[in-house]
Scaffold this motif. Structure first.
Motif, PDB file in Angstrom:
ATOM      1  N   ASP A   2       0.711  -1.208   0.118  1.00 48.40           N
ATOM      2  CA  ASP A   2      -0.005   0.038   0.159  1.00 48.40           C
ATOM      3  C   ASP A   2       0.995   1.226  -0.091  1.00 48.40           C
ATOM      4  OD1 ASP A   2      -2.211   1.494   0.141  1.00 48.40           O
ATOM      5  OD2 ASP A   2      -2.378   1.434   2.386  1.00 48.40           O
ATOM      6  N   GLU A   3       0.689   1.982  -0.970  1.00 51.13           N
ATOM      7  CA  GLU A   3       1.615   3.261  -1.177  1.00 51.13           C
ATOM      8  C   GLU A   3       0.540   4.367  -0.431  1.00 51.13           C
ATOM      9  OE1 GLU A   3       3.222   4.289  -4.988  1.00 51.13           O
ATOM     10  OE2 GLU A   3       3.405   2.186  -5.435  1.00 51.13           O
ATOM     11  N   GLY A   4       1.521   5.265   0.203  1.00 50.01           N
ATOM     12  CA  GLY A   4       0.611   6.222   0.844  1.00 50.01           C
ATOM     13  C   GLY A   4       1.529   7.306   1.617  1.00 50.01           C
ATOM     14  N   CYS A   5       0.974   8.546   1.591  1.00 54.03           N
ATOM     15  CA  CYS A   5       1.705   9.255   2.550  1.00 54.03           C
ATOM     16  C   CYS A   5       0.923  10.073   3.297  1.00 54.03           C
ATOM     17  CB  CYS A   5       2.215  10.464   1.269  1.00 54.03           C
ATOM     18  SG  CYS A   5       3.056  11.884   1.640  1.00 54.03           S
ATOM     19  N   VAL A   6       1.455  10.582   4.311  1.00 53.23           N
ATOM     20  CA  VAL A   6       1.036  11.392   5.457  1.00 53.23           C
ATOM     21  C   VAL A   6       1.996  12.672   5.507  1.00 53.23           C
ATOM     22  CG1 VAL A   6       0.252  11.688   7.804  1.00 53.23           C
ATOM     23  CG2 VAL A   6       0.043   9.321   6.816  1.00 53.23           C
ATOM     24  N   GLY A   7       1.251  14.004   5.311  1.00 54.32           N
ATOM     25  CA  GLY A   7       1.808  14.973   5.356  1.00 54.32           C
ATOM     26  C   GLY A   7       0.868  15.889   6.073  1.00 54.32           C
ATOM     27  N   ALA A   8       1.434  17.083   6.385  1.00 55.58           N
ATOM     28  CA  ALA A   8       0.964  18.210   7.022  1.00 55.58           C
ATOM     29  C   ALA A   8       1.650  19.457   6.620  1.00 55.58           C
ATOM     30  CB  ALA A   8       0.795  17.968   8.417  1.00 55.58           C
ATOM     31  N   ALA A   9       0.841  20.481   6.499  1.00 53.97           N
ATOM     32  CA  ALA A   9       1.305  21.842   6.443  1.00 53.97           C
ATOM     33  C   ALA A   9       0.687  22.870   7.210  1.00 53.97           C
ATOM     34  CB  ALA A   9       1.270  22.183   4.870  1.00 53.97           C
ATOM     35  N   THR A  10       1.487  23.650   7.629  1.00 53.03           N
ATOM     36  CA  THR A  10       0.850  24.930   8.482  1.00 53.03           C
ATOM     37  C   THR A  10       1.506  26.139   7.719  1.00 53.03           C
ATOM     38  OG1 THR A  10       0.878  23.870  10.467  1.00 53.03           O
ATOM     39  CG2 THR A  10       0.574  26.354  10.537  1.00 53.03           C
ATOM     40  N   ARG A  11       0.530  27.243   7.391  1.00 52.18           N
ATOM     41  CA  ARG A  11       1.096  28.122   6.851  1.00 52.18           C
ATOM     42  C   ARG A  11       0.410  29.607   7.390  1.00 52.18           C
ATOM     43  NH1 ARG A  11       0.827  27.081   0.440  1.00 52.18           N
ATOM     44  NH2 ARG A  11       2.052  25.371   0.380  1.00 52.18           N
ATOM     45  N   VAL A  12       0.835  30.527   7.482  1.00 50.17           N
ATOM     46  CA  VAL A  12       0.592  31.980   7.893  1.00 50.17           C
ATOM     47  C   VAL A  12      -0.117  32.579   6.762  1.00 50.17           C
ATOM     48  CG1 VAL A  12       1.073  34.104   8.920  1.00 50.17           C
ATOM     49  CG2 VAL A  12       2.359  32.099   9.698  1.00 50.17           C
ATOM     50  N   VAL A  13      -1.490  32.803   6.909  1.00 53.25           N
ATOM     51  CA  VAL A  13      -2.272  33.584   5.979  1.00 53.25           C
ATOM     52  C   VAL A  13      -2.352  34.888   6.519  1.00 53.25           C
ATOM     53  CG1 VAL A  13      -4.256  33.716   4.475  1.00 53.25           C
ATOM     54  CG2 VAL A  13      -2.980  31.313   5.162  1.00 53.25           C
ATOM     55  N   VAL A  24     -10.917  30.922   6.102  1.00 53.25           N
ATOM     56  CA  VAL A  24     -11.221  30.701   4.493  1.00 53.25           C
ATOM     57  C   VAL A  24     -10.077  31.004   3.531  1.00 53.25           C
ATOM     58  CG1 VAL A  24     -12.675  31.792   2.604  1.00 53.25           C
ATOM     59  CG2 VAL A  24     -13.819  31.166   4.765  1.00 53.25           C
ATOM     60  N   LEU A  25      -9.160  31.945   3.825  1.00 55.80           N
ATOM     61  CA  LEU A  25      -8.139  31.972   3.104  1.00 55.80           C
ATOM     62  C   LEU A  25      -7.225  30.827   3.340  1.00 55.80           C
ATOM     63  CD1 LEU A  25      -7.183  35.682   4.059  1.00 55.80           C
ATOM     64  CD2 LEU A  25      -8.049  34.720   1.832  1.00 55.80           C
ATOM     65  N   GLY A  26      -7.174  30.010   4.258  1.00 58.60           N
ATOM     66  CA  GLY A  26      -6.239  29.064   4.463  1.00 58.60           C
ATOM     67  C   GLY A  26      -6.735  27.782   3.770  1.00 58.60           C
ATOM     68  N   LEU A  27      -8.089  27.654   3.917  1.00 59.36           N
ATOM     69  CA  LEU A  27      -8.701  26.577   3.165  1.00 59.36           C
ATOM     70  C   LEU A  27      -8.623  26.824   1.610  1.00 59.36           C
ATOM     71  CD1 LEU A  27     -10.635  24.159   2.817  1.00 59.36           C
ATOM     72  CD2 LEU A  27     -12.683  25.976   2.859  1.00 59.36           C
ATOM     73  N   ASN A  28      -8.774  28.085   1.120  1.00 60.64           N
ATOM     74  CA  ASN A  28      -8.428  28.347  -0.354  1.00 60.64           C
ATOM     75  C   ASN A  28      -6.912  27.837  -0.730  1.00 60.64           C
ATOM     76  OD1 ASN A  28      -9.671  29.331  -2.675  1.00 60.64           O
ATOM     77  ND2 ASN A  28      -8.478  31.319  -2.516  1.00 60.64           N
ATOM     78  N   ALA A  29      -5.949  28.359   0.226  1.00 61.38           N
ATOM     79  CA  ALA A  29      -4.643  28.029   0.026  1.00 61.38           C
ATOM     80  C   ALA A  29      -4.490  26.429  -0.156  1.00 61.38           C
ATOM     81  CB  ALA A  29      -3.890  28.622   0.855  1.00 61.38           C
ATOM     82  N   MET A  31      -6.838  24.099  -0.878  1.00 63.75           N
ATOM     83  CA  MET A  31      -7.334  23.512  -2.083  1.00 63.75           C
ATOM     84  C   MET A  31      -6.435  23.857  -3.421  1.00 63.75           C
ATOM     85  SD  MET A  31     -11.459  24.338  -1.596  1.00 63.75           S
ATOM     86  CE  MET A  31     -11.468  26.141  -1.992  1.00 63.75           C
ATOM     87  N   ASP A  32      -5.880  25.039  -3.345  1.00 66.52           N
ATOM     88  CA  ASP A  32      -4.933  25.362  -4.465  1.00 66.52           C
ATOM     89  C   ASP A  32      -3.626  24.260  -4.673  1.00 66.52           C
ATOM     90  OD1 ASP A  32      -6.495  27.463  -5.340  1.00 66.52           O
ATOM     91  OD2 ASP A  32      -5.113  28.892  -4.452  1.00 66.52           O
ATOM     92  N   PHE A  33      -3.336  24.099  -3.197  1.00 63.90           N
ATOM     93  CA  PHE A  33      -2.299  23.019  -3.182  1.00 63.90           C
ATOM     94  C   PHE A  33      -2.584  21.727  -3.578  1.00 63.90           C
ATOM     95  CE2 PHE A  33       0.515  20.219  -0.206  1.00 63.90           C
ATOM     96  CZ  PHE A  33       1.792  20.507  -0.894  1.00 63.90           C
ATOM     97  N   VAL A  34      -3.859  21.084  -3.228  1.00 68.91           N
ATOM     98  CA  VAL A  34      -4.396  19.847  -3.662  1.00 68.91           C
ATOM     99  C   VAL A  34      -4.457  19.713  -5.149  1.00 68.91           C
ATOM    100  CG1 VAL A  34      -6.477  18.721  -3.563  1.00 68.91           C
ATOM    101  CG2 VAL A  34      -5.543  19.567  -1.281  1.00 68.91           C
ATOM    102  N   GLU A  35      -4.961  20.620  -5.620  1.00 70.79           N
ATOM    103  CA  GLU A  35      -5.127  20.915  -7.215  1.00 70.79           C
ATOM    104  C   GLU A  35      -3.843  21.040  -7.986  1.00 70.79           C
ATOM    105  OE1 GLU A  35      -8.073  23.981  -8.212  1.00 70.79           O
ATOM    106  OE2 GLU A  35      -9.808  22.648  -7.604  1.00 70.79           O
ATOM    107  N   LEU A  36      -2.811  21.832  -7.324  1.00 66.30           N
ATOM    108  CA  LEU A  36      -1.620  22.021  -8.035  1.00 66.30           C
ATOM    109  C   LEU A  36      -0.921  20.403  -8.164  1.00 66.30           C
ATOM    110  CD1 LEU A  36       0.772  23.645  -9.018  1.00 66.30           C
ATOM    111  CD2 LEU A  36       1.619  23.705  -6.612  1.00 66.30           C
ATOM    112  N   LEU A  37      -0.869  19.698  -7.004  1.00 65.96           N
ATOM    113  CA  LEU A  37      -0.365  18.293  -6.851  1.00 65.96           C
ATOM    114  C   LEU A  37      -1.205  17.215  -7.363  1.00 65.96           C
ATOM    115  CD1 LEU A  37       1.455  18.591  -3.416  1.00 65.96           C
ATOM    116  CD2 LEU A  37       2.394  19.124  -5.987  1.00 65.96           C
ATOM    117  N   SER A  38      -2.387  17.483  -7.943  1.00 60.24           N
ATOM    118  CA  SER A  38      -3.633  16.718  -8.160  1.00 60.24           C
ATOM    119  C   SER A  38      -3.554  15.485  -7.399  1.00 60.24           C
ATOM    120  CB  SER A  38      -2.925  15.960  -9.578  1.00 60.24           C
ATOM    121  OG  SER A  38      -2.950  16.713 -10.409  1.00 60.24           O
ATOM    122  N   ILE A  39      -3.755  15.700  -6.119  1.00 60.16           N
ATOM    123  CA  ILE A  39      -4.102  14.897  -4.738  1.00 60.16           C
ATOM    124  C   ILE A  39      -5.442  14.443  -4.870  1.00 60.16           C
ATOM    125  CG2 ILE A  39      -4.093  14.615  -2.501  1.00 60.16           C
ATOM    126  CD1 ILE A  39      -1.861  16.944  -2.417  1.00 60.16           C
TER     127      ILE A  39
END
Length: 86
Positions: A2-13, A24-29, A31-39
């Protein structure tokens, strides 16, 4: 195996003094990250139950954060293995 990855990110918005708007700004960021990496399998965690409930119940306000929550709901609809929690 089973290939998988667990990751976390915290950003200052920055950009708002309102706590919900910052979430909401964090949620938007995120979603952009998820779409950028096609997760496809992802759980986005935010600190606002108001935001999570709006997305899960598909109840969107006519504000900026309502537009972002709608986009998040659409992302979840397109990716059945994606989720949002608080």
């Amino acid at each position: 195996g089973d290939e998988g990855c667990v990751g976390a990110a915290t950003r200052v918005v920055s950009g708002s003094s309102n706590i919900l708007e910052r979430e909401v700004l964090g949620l938007n960021a995120a979603m952009d990250f998820v779409e950028l990496l096609s997760i496809k399998q992802v759980t986005i965690e935010v600190d606002s139950s108001t935001l999570v409930n709006a997305v899960k119940k598909r109840r969107y306000t006519r504000s900026y954060w309502g537009k972002v929550t709608k986009c998040c709901g659409e992302l979840l609809d397109q990716n059945p293995r994606a989720n949002i929690n608080w």
